[in-house]
Design a protein around this motif. Structure first.
Motif, short mmCIF file in Angstrom:
data_model
loop_
_atom_site.label_atom_id
_atom_site.label_comp_id
_atom_site.label_asym_id
_atom_site.label_seq_id
_atom_site.Cartn_x
_atom_site.Cartn_y
_atom_site.Cartn_z
N GLN A 203 0.81 -1.21 0.00
CA GLN A 203 0.00 0.00 0.00
C GLN A 203 0.85 1.27 0.00
N LEU A 204 1.99 1.22 0.71
CA LEU A 204 2.79 2.42 0.93
C LEU A 204 4.26 2.12 0.68
N SER A 243 0.05 10.45 -1.26
CA SER A 243 -0.55 9.48 -0.34
C SER A 243 0.09 8.10 -0.45
N GLN A 244 0.94 7.91 -1.45
CA GLN A 244 1.48 6.59 -1.72
C GLN A 244 2.93 6.40 -1.25
N TYR A 245 3.53 7.45 -0.71
CA TYR A 245 4.89 7.31 -0.19
C TYR A 245 5.07 8.25 0.99
N THR A 275 -2.95 1.35 7.16
CA THR A 275 -1.90 0.84 6.26
C THR A 275 -1.40 -0.49 6.81
N VAL A 278 3.55 -2.46 3.77
CA VAL A 278 4.50 -1.38 3.48
C VAL A 278 5.77 -1.96 2.86
#
Length: 362
Positions: A203-204, A243-245, A275, A278
């Motif tokens: 997700q991240l 929002s993705q990193y 989250t 990761v």
């Protein structure tokens, strides 16, 4: 004072180009005595710890060096390999790969070595070798993409201090940073994309950098800004939105405030915020080492999973990835510009003959 020269120096020695690759350093072995020697050298550097010298001497020798070496030795034993520490192995391999690429173009005209700012192989040893080999033009590349006085400047200090004792100094170019160098950004992006293709994507994406005390930022050190610049350019290349990193900082030492957000605190908080998976990559580490293998992939993995996370993946450092080596070679060649045409073109036999005719002994 006597200045260090070349023993039995002979006029007419062919001039060569030199490339010195440097990294932070490593103990000689994962034992308490070896860690004590290494940490004493490292933590005695005023660039690393900006603190009143006399007071720091008592703290370092009276407290830290009595406690920390044993704990650090235990951590190093977890990651140590038969042929040495991961940082030493990866840096040696990078040096060999860079040398192989440069020799394809420059042949014996170029000499490439690596050294550690603290520990072995030493910077002085590498400079001795360059001097003996007739290196008259030297490029130094510390493997710190983001500049900090505690890393890049400390390396410059060590080289400059060494040269105060030498008779003949080479022309000198120092690559102090490359946080936004396009081939470096591209190498990281392709490396991460390759990992995602093989293992899937979380997700991240967490981009974790080594921390420094907050006061260094307030005193004008550009490290914090350069880390965020690297993250922004890498995220853009990967097509990630904000929002993705996330950019975080690891490896705190002592009680004062360091650059934030902290990697460990962030990982502990992520699951509660939704989250559950990761990926962690460390753009500031050119080689996998204790801080990536043990601190990130073991200690911080546990923090995340115990806090409710479901999937944690550490994406290895670039190490000797061909894209990484290509980027470093290109960076070095840009800094050799103008030198390669003027080095190695001198007729050594004519130089020696003229020197002998003027009274030289050899």
């Amino acid at each position: 004072m006597p200045y260090k020269g070349v023993e039995n120096f002979a006029h007419g020695q062919p001039e060569k180009l030199g490339v010195l690759i440097t990294n932070l350093g490593t103990p000689d072995e994962p034992t308490t005595p070896a860690l004590r020697r290494y940490l004493k050298e490292f933590l005695s550097d005023p660039r690393v710890v900006e603190f009143p010298r006399l007071l720091w001497w008592f703290i370092l020798n009276g407290i830290i060096l009595r406690i920390r070496p044993r704990r650090s030795a235990e951590a190093y034993r977890k990651v140590w390999r038969d042929d040495g520490s991961p940082l030493l192995i990866h840096t040696r391999n990078q040096c060999r790969a860079i040398e192989a690429e440069l020799r394809k173009k420059y042949g014996d005209q170029i000499v490439v070595r690596f050294a550690m700012r603290y520990g072995n192989p030493s910077i002085t040893g590498a400079l001795d070798y360059f001097q003996d080999q007739g290196v008259r033009k030297l490029v130094v590349l510390p493997l710190y993409p983001q500049y900090s006085a505690s890393t890049s400047a400390s390396t410059f200090d060590a080289i400059a201090r060494d040269y105060t004792s030498r008779r003949w100094l080479p022309d000198f170019r120092f690559i102090s940073h490359y946080p936004d160098y396009p081939p470096y950004i591209e190498a990281m992006a392709r490396h991460i994309e390759g990992y995602w293709e093989a293992h899937g994507r979380s997700q991240l994406l967490m981009l974790s950098y080594h921390g420094v005390p907050m006061k260094y930022l307030h005193n004008g050190d550009p490290y914090h800004c350069e880390c965020h610049k690297t993250s922004r350019l890498l995220a853009q290349r990967l097509g990630l939105d904000e929002s993705q990193y996330v950019t975080t900082f690891q490896s705190r030492f002592g009680r004062e405030e360091w650059l934030q957000p902290y990697t460990d605190h962030t990982l502990k908080a992520l699951p509660e915020k939704g989250t559950k998976s990761v990926d962690v990559f460390c753009p500031g580490f050119s080689s996998d080492c204790l801080e990536t293998i043990e601190e990130i992939d073991e200690e911080n993995r546990d923090y995340f999973l115990k806090a409710g996370g479901e999937h944690f993946a550490y994406i290895p450092a670039l190490n000797s990835d061909p894209g990484h080596i290509g980027a470093l070679v290109q960076l070095i060649e840009e800094n050799l510009c103008g030198w390669t045409e003027r080095t190695g073109n001198t007729d050594a036999s004519q130089c020696r003959a003229r020197a002998l005719a003027m009274g030289a002994e050899q």
